[in-house]
Enzyme design. Structure first.
Site, PDB file in Angstrom:
ATOM      1  N   GLN A  52      45.571  16.376 -19.272  1.00 32.20           N
ATOM      2  CA  GLN A  52      45.224  17.677 -19.843  1.00 32.20           C
ATOM      3  C   GLN A  52      46.234  18.762 -19.468  1.00 32.20           C
ATOM      4  O   GLN A  52      47.054  18.580 -18.582  1.00 32.20           O
ATOM      5  CB  GLN A  52      43.821  18.095 -19.390  1.00 32.20           C
ATOM      6  CG  GLN A  52      43.629  18.054 -17.884  1.00 32.20           C
ATOM      7  CD  GLN A  52      42.199  17.746 -17.463  1.00 32.20           C
ATOM      8  OE1 GLN A  52      41.273  17.898 -18.241  1.00 32.20           O
ATOM      9  NE2 GLN A  52      42.015  17.332 -16.217  1.00 32.20           N
ATOM     10  N   HIS A 100      28.568  26.911  -9.487  1.00 29.97           N
ATOM     11  CA  HIS A 100      28.560  25.865  -8.456  1.00 29.97           C
ATOM     12  C   HIS A 100      27.259  25.855  -7.645  1.00 29.97           C
ATOM     13  O   HIS A 100      26.748  24.793  -7.311  1.00 29.97           O
ATOM     14  CB  HIS A 100      29.785  26.008  -7.539  1.00 29.97           C
ATOM     15  CG  HIS A 100      31.068  25.647  -8.226  1.00 29.97           C
ATOM     16  ND1 HIS A 100      32.142  26.485  -8.327  1.00 29.97           N
ATOM     17  CD2 HIS A 100      31.430  24.519  -8.882  1.00 29.97           C
ATOM     18  CE1 HIS A 100      33.113  25.894  -9.012  1.00 29.97           C
ATOM     19  NE2 HIS A 100      32.705  24.709  -9.350  1.00 29.97           N
ATOM     20  N   ASP A 124      38.416  20.981  -8.783  1.00 26.02           N
ATOM     21  CA  ASP A 124      38.762  22.311  -8.269  1.00 26.02           C
ATOM     22  C   ASP A 124      38.187  22.540  -6.871  1.00 26.02           C
ATOM     23  O   ASP A 124      38.601  23.465  -6.174  1.00 26.02           O
ATOM     24  CB  ASP A 124      38.261  23.394  -9.239  1.00 26.02           C
ATOM     25  CG  ASP A 124      36.796  23.212  -9.576  1.00 26.02           C
ATOM     26  OD1 ASP A 124      35.956  23.491  -8.708  1.00 26.02           O
ATOM     27  OD2 ASP A 124      36.475  22.792 -10.707  1.00 26.02           O
ATOM     28  N   ASP A 145      39.174   6.989 -12.687  1.00 32.08           N
ATOM     29  CA  ASP A 145      38.289   7.201 -13.827  1.00 32.08           C
ATOM     30  C   ASP A 145      36.858   6.912 -13.351  1.00 32.08           C
ATOM     31  O   ASP A 145      36.573   5.817 -12.861  1.00 32.08           O
ATOM     32  CB  ASP A 145      38.709   6.222 -14.931  1.00 32.08           C
ATOM     33  CG  ASP A 145      37.816   6.325 -16.152  1.00 32.08           C
ATOM     34  OD1 ASP A 145      36.691   6.830 -16.034  1.00 32.08           O
ATOM     35  OD2 ASP A 145      38.259   5.880 -17.226  1.00 32.08           O
ATOM     36  N   ASP A 191      30.365  17.174 -12.460  1.00 31.72           N
ATOM     37  CA  ASP A 191      31.012  18.475 -12.656  1.00 31.72           C
ATOM     38  C   ASP A 191      32.242  18.246 -13.532  1.00 31.72           C
ATOM     39  O   ASP A 191      33.374  18.383 -13.077  1.00 31.72           O
ATOM     40  CB  ASP A 191      31.396  19.060 -11.292  1.00 31.72           C
ATOM     41  CG  ASP A 191      32.005  20.437 -11.425  1.00 31.72           C
ATOM     42  OD1 ASP A 191      31.783  21.090 -12.464  1.00 31.72           O
ATOM     43  OD2 ASP A 191      32.721  20.858 -10.508  1.00 31.72           O
ATOM     44  N   SER A 192      31.973  17.886 -14.762  1.00 30.37           N
ATOM     45  CA  SER A 192      33.071  17.491 -15.656  1.00 30.37           C
ATOM     46  C   SER A 192      33.427  18.640 -16.594  1.00 30.37           C
ATOM     47  O   SER A 192      32.796  19.689 -16.589  1.00 30.37           O
ATOM     48  CB  SER A 192      32.624  16.307 -16.491  1.00 30.37           C
ATOM     49  OG  SER A 192      31.620  16.742 -17.378  1.00 30.37           O
ATOM     50  N   THR A 193      34.415  18.378 -17.439  1.00 29.95           N
ATOM     51  CA  THR A 193      34.690  19.293 -18.538  1.00 29.95           C
ATOM     52  C   THR A 193      33.644  19.046 -19.636  1.00 29.95           C
ATOM     53  O   THR A 193      32.774  18.188 -19.490  1.00 29.95           O
ATOM     54  CB  THR A 193      36.115  19.052 -19.086  1.00 29.95           C
ATOM     55  OG1 THR A 193      36.268  17.645 -19.307  1.00 29.95           O
ATOM     56  CG2 THR A 193      37.165  19.504 -18.105  1.00 29.95           C
ATOM     57  N   ASP A 194      33.734  19.779 -20.724  1.00 30.84           N
ATOM     58  CA  ASP A 194      32.734  19.652 -21.798  1.00 30.84           C
ATOM     59  C   ASP A 194      32.792  18.272 -22.453  1.00 30.84           C
ATOM     60  O   ASP A 194      33.877  17.693 -22.579  1.00 30.84           O
ATOM     61  CB  ASP A 194      33.016  20.692 -22.904  1.00 30.84           C
ATOM     62  CG  ASP A 194      32.701  22.097 -22.446  1.00 30.84           C
ATOM     63  OD1 ASP A 194      32.067  22.248 -21.387  1.00 30.84           O
ATOM     64  OD2 ASP A 194      33.086  23.047 -23.147  1.00 30.84           O
TER      65      ASP A 194
HETATM   66  N1  AG3 Z   1      33.007  22.357 -15.505  1.00 27.52           N
HETATM   67  C1  AG3 Z   1      32.190  22.731 -16.617  1.00 27.52           C
HETATM   68  C2  AG3 Z   1      32.782  23.827 -17.407  1.00 27.52           C
HETATM   69  C3  AG3 Z   1      32.219  23.958 -18.738  1.00 27.52           C
HETATM   70  C4  AG3 Z   1      32.894  25.086 -19.406  1.00 27.52           C
HETATM   71  N2  AG3 Z   1      32.785  25.034 -20.803  1.00 27.52           N
HETATM   72  C5  AG3 Z   1      33.279  25.948 -21.608  1.00 27.52           C
HETATM   73  N3  AG3 Z   1      33.835  27.009 -21.122  1.00 27.52           N
HETATM   74  N4  AG3 Z   1      33.187  25.755 -22.893  1.00 27.52           N
HETATM   75  C6  AG3 Z   1      33.381  23.365 -14.629  1.00 27.52           C
HETATM   76  C7  AG3 Z   1      34.200  22.905 -13.527  1.00 27.52           C
HETATM   77  C8  AG3 Z   1      34.063  23.817 -12.394  1.00 27.52           C
HETATM   78  N5  AG3 Z   1      33.977  23.110 -11.181  1.00 27.52           N
END
Ligand code: AG3
Length: 282
Positions: free
Chosen positions: A31, A62, A86, A135, A153-156
């Site tokens: 990414q 968090h 992070d 992974d 705690d992933s991305t979308d």
């Molecule tokens: N992870 C989830 C973030 C989701 C944000 N989505 C968005 N902005 N569309 C966050 C990671 C932080 N540790």
């Protein structure tokens, strides 16, 4: 010239932050990582252009992601964090008297960059923390470890995105088998008021768990400002706080723990939470 970061959500919503400067920009195998300094929210971490956290409100996300499952468990000793590169989620987990925390993130680049530019986020030198660059799908299908709490705690979960496989019923089922009898799993979800159908679909993926609840909290940096979390457990009622904080919190409190599970009626109906309540707790 004014610089603005415009965050887009599924091409149907945009929100903007005025930018002081770009602090970092780089690409990993997985990414694009960008760190902006913004006037209102301080430093903001973007992954593929999507805001993951800001200095100003990362505690709101968090603390809600971590303390709701952690305080619903009577004695969480072993915790797995999926993603969380992070460091914010592990920082909160390590405030509990845990024995072992394993953080599995696919992208080493995120950890390195965040260690450099968000030094207040992580507690990377805590001996209870083990970081694996892997992974999470592979990890969960090959490990023999069993955890008390699993935190995603992933991305979308964007179609074809890095995180999509983490939101599949197959993944939730694997996670289920790596939880102890009182085990609890939590995942961040989409904004519930934008796309109820999508939240519902993701929520249904947790069907392998006997108890599944949705809760919510405010995160101004994220689209719509209201974020949702799915919590699933084998036996514990996640609304019941088993322990109380013995450390300071800025968002989470016992009252917030209760309130977070109160959903507007349309959402409650949509998710058929009521039905599950009656089945499990009457
Ligand atoms: N992870 C989830 C973030 C989701 C944000 N989505 C968005 N902005 N569309 C966050 C990671 C932080 N540790």
């Amino acid at each position: 010239m004014e610089l603005w970061y415009i965050q887009d959500y599924i091409n149907e919503y945009k929100m903007g932050l005025k930018v002081k400067e770009t602090i970092f920009q780089g690409k990993t195998r997985f990414q694009e990582i960008t760190i902006l300094d913004t006037y209102l929210y301080g430093r903001v971490l973007l992954l593929d252009g999507i805001a993951q956290l800001s200095e100003k409100d990362e505690f709101m996300y968090h603390e809600m992601l971590v303390h709701v499952p952690m305080f619903s468990h009577p004695n969480p000793e072993k915790v797995l964090i999926i993603g969380g590169g992070d460091g914010g989620a592990s920082r909160e987990v390590l405030k509990h008297p845990v024995k072992e925390v394993t953080l599995v993130d696919i992208d080493e680049g995120v950890i390195e960059v965040c260690q450099r530019y968000f030094s207040q986020l992580g507690r990377w030198d805590d001996p209870r923390l083990t970081v694996l660059i892997e992974d999470a799908c592979q990890y969960i299908s090959s490990t023999s470890e069993v955890f008390d709490v699993i935190i995603m705690d992933s991305t979308d979960p964007l179609p074809h995105g890095v995180a999509e496989p983490l939101f599949s019923p197959e993944f939730f089922e694997q996670a289920f088998h790596h939880l102890s009898p009182q085990g609890i799993m939590v995942s961040q979800m989409e904004p519930p008021f934008f796309d109820v159908d999508r939240v519902k679909k993701l929520w249904e993926g947790f069907n392998v768990f006997p108890i599944v609840k949705l809760y919510w909290g405010l995160v101004p940096t994220y689209p719509g400002g209201i974020w949702s979390y799915v919590i699933a457990s084998k036996s514990q009622d996640p609304r019941r706080q088993e322990r109380v904080p013995d450390f300071p919190t800025r968002y989470y409190s016992p009252a917030i723990h209760q309130a977070a599970f109160v959903l507007p009626s349309f959402l409650e109906e949509m998710l058929e939470n009521q039905k599950r309540d009656e089945e499990n707790f009457s």
